[in-house]
Design an enzyme around this catalytic site. Structure first.
Site, PDB file in Angstrom:
ATOM      1  N   LYS A   1      40.618  62.817   8.876  1.00 33.74           N
ATOM      2  CA  LYS A   1      41.410  63.527   7.863  1.00 33.74           C
ATOM      3  C   LYS A   1      41.448  62.723   6.566  1.00 33.74           C
ATOM      4  O   LYS A   1      41.437  63.278   5.468  1.00 33.74           O
ATOM      5  CB  LYS A   1      42.819  63.813   8.391  1.00 33.74           C
ATOM      6  CG  LYS A   1      42.825  64.762   9.582  1.00 33.74           C
ATOM      7  CD  LYS A   1      42.214  66.121   9.224  1.00 33.74           C
ATOM      8  CE  LYS A   1      42.279  67.121  10.342  1.00 33.74           C
ATOM      9  NZ  LYS A   1      41.670  68.419  10.001  1.00 33.74           N
TER      10      LYS A   1
ATOM     11  N   HIS B   1      48.402  62.417  10.736  1.00 30.22           N
ATOM     12  CA  HIS B   1      47.760  61.308  11.471  1.00 30.22           C
ATOM     13  C   HIS B   1      46.846  60.467  10.576  1.00 30.22           C
ATOM     14  O   HIS B   1      46.388  59.409  10.998  1.00 30.22           O
ATOM     15  CB  HIS B   1      47.062  61.847  12.715  1.00 30.22           C
ATOM     16  CG  HIS B   1      48.067  62.427  13.659  1.00 30.22           C
ATOM     17  ND1 HIS B   1      48.953  61.637  14.363  1.00 30.22           N
ATOM     18  CD2 HIS B   1      48.393  63.713  13.951  1.00 30.22           C
ATOM     19  CE1 HIS B   1      49.771  62.404  15.065  1.00 30.22           C
ATOM     20  NE2 HIS B   1      49.445  63.677  14.829  1.00 30.22           N
TER      21      HIS B   1
ATOM     22  N   TYR C   1      40.712  60.760  14.865  1.00 30.96           N
ATOM     23  CA  TYR C   1      41.094  62.062  14.297  1.00 30.96           C
ATOM     24  C   TYR C   1      41.764  61.866  12.933  1.00 30.96           C
ATOM     25  O   TYR C   1      41.382  62.484  11.932  1.00 30.96           O
ATOM     26  CB  TYR C   1      42.016  62.787  15.290  1.00 30.96           C
ATOM     27  CG  TYR C   1      42.763  63.954  14.703  1.00 30.96           C
ATOM     28  CD1 TYR C   1      42.094  65.076  14.246  1.00 30.96           C
ATOM     29  CD2 TYR C   1      44.161  63.928  14.590  1.00 30.96           C
ATOM     30  CE1 TYR C   1      42.790  66.154  13.694  1.00 30.96           C
ATOM     31  CE2 TYR C   1      44.861  64.989  14.050  1.00 30.96           C
ATOM     32  CZ  TYR C   1      44.174  66.094  13.604  1.00 30.96           C
ATOM     33  OH  TYR C   1      44.864  67.149  13.059  1.00 30.96           O
TER      34      TYR C   1
HETATM   35  C1  15L Z   1      48.279  67.166  14.372  1.00 26.84           C
HETATM   36  O1  15L Z   1      47.542  66.866  13.430  1.00 26.84           O
HETATM   37  C2  15L Z   1      47.725  67.867  15.555  1.00 26.84           C
HETATM   38  O2  15L Z   1      46.712  68.770  15.229  1.00 26.84           O
HETATM   39  C3  15L Z   1      48.803  68.572  16.356  1.00 26.84           C
HETATM   40  O3  15L Z   1      48.259  68.841  17.635  1.00 26.84           O
HETATM   41  C4  15L Z   1      50.085  67.723  16.500  1.00 26.84           C
HETATM   42  O4  15L Z   1      49.837  66.602  17.275  1.00 26.84           O
HETATM   43  C5  15L Z   1      50.571  67.299  15.140  1.00 26.84           C
HETATM   44  O5  15L Z   1      49.550  66.696  14.383  1.00 26.84           O
HETATM   45  C6  15L Z   1      51.758  66.330  15.222  1.00 26.84           C
HETATM   46  O6  15L Z   1      51.656  65.221  14.704  1.00 26.84           O
HETATM   47  O7  15L Z   1      52.762  66.716  15.802  1.00 26.84           O
END
Ligand code: 15L
Length: 265
Positions: free
Chosen positions: A139, A112, A135
């Site tokens: 990162k 993400h 979120y």
């Molecule tokens: C992530 O970073 C999430 O923590 C997880 O819940 C999923 O959504 C995953 O990415 C994803 O992109 O499938």
């Protein structure tokens, strides 16, 4: 033998990793959040608490060589929560790594951080950051923090941009993003065993025929993924795609479509 700490040990991936790492003879200290953990084996050390507290970080990192940092908010949430858990908490952990001479951190980054890239683009790990929410932005910040602690303090980091870490893929997007649990464990073992990594950003993804990401970034680790989402493709594609059409345009899927104002360009 390297002594390894695992934060986020009671989370979704922590629950997979604890038994898997212990079964491979890794000397493990597992750090949970609010709730105390019961050791899974006589060899496993456990601790818990809020990682923003230096005393909790000290208990987790004392005597540790390598930290696998999985703790933090893992979905889109209001900014103050993201800041506390993924920025303040992460900095506290890296400071702890500095205090305790931890030589390497495996930082659970996420796809993400680049989720606004179009699904038609195949990315290298040095692609532009295009976070798909707060979120993902946290990162991106975390990867920057990892770089800072390598450049200024010599703490190695592997920033693993985790795709969809699931036992098996369940929807069409996962055919590109799936990170099978066996591959996740294989990846982390390489992070533990590789003699020197410096600062590295790598995709956390299986050997998916439809991957959005080029496997080159993993070469320094010698990580060879063995799972392939294509094995599940026929079954998955026989069902309707749960993602709304706009989410299917972006690598971040529903995270990218959430709170979206502009139409895709
Ligand atoms: C992530 O970073 C999430 O923590 C997880 O819940 C999923 O959504 C995953 O990415 C994803 O992109 O499938």
């Amino acid at each position: 033998m390297a002594r390894v700490a695992l934060t986020g040990a009671s989370g979704q991936l922590g629950r997979v990793l604890r038994p898997a790492l212990l079964a491979r003879g890794i000397a493990l200290r597992s750090a949970g959040g609010r709730t105390p953990l019961e050791p899974l084996t006589p060899e496993e050390e456990v601790c818990h608490g809020d990682l923003r507290d230096p005393a909790v970080v000290d208990a987790a990192l004392r005597g540790v060589d390598i930290l696998i940092h999985m703790a933090g908010t893992s979905v889109e949430r209001p900014l103050p929560e993201i800041i506390e858990n993924n920025l303040v908490g992460l900095q506290a952990v890296y400071e702890g790594a500095r205090r305790h001479g931890v030589r390497r951190v495996v930082f659970a980054s996420s796809n993400h951080a680049i989720g606004m890239h179009d699904v038609g683009t195949k990315l290298d790990s040095d692609c532009d950051f295009r976070p798909d929410g707060f979120y993902g932005l946290s990162k991106m910040w975390g990867e920057g923090l990892a770089r800072l602690y390598w450049d200024k303090h010599g703490i190695e980091s592997v920033c693993v941009r985790i795709g969809s870490a699931l036992e098996r893929p369940t929807e069409p997007r996962h055919l590109s993003t799936w990170f099978g649990h066996d591959d996740l464990v294989r990846f982390l073992l390489r992070c533990i065993e590789t003699p020197a990594v410096g600062f590295l950003v790598a995709w956390g993804v299986s050997n998916n025929a439809r991957s959005y990401w080029k496997p080159t970034a993993c070469e320094p680790l010698g990580y060879v993924p063995l799972q392939d989402s294509e094995d599940y493709a026929a079954e998955i594609l026989a069902h309707p795609d749960p993602l709304e059409p706009v989410a299917r345009r972006y690598q971040g899927g529903s995270f990218a479509a959430h709170d979206l104002t502009v139409a895709p360009r």
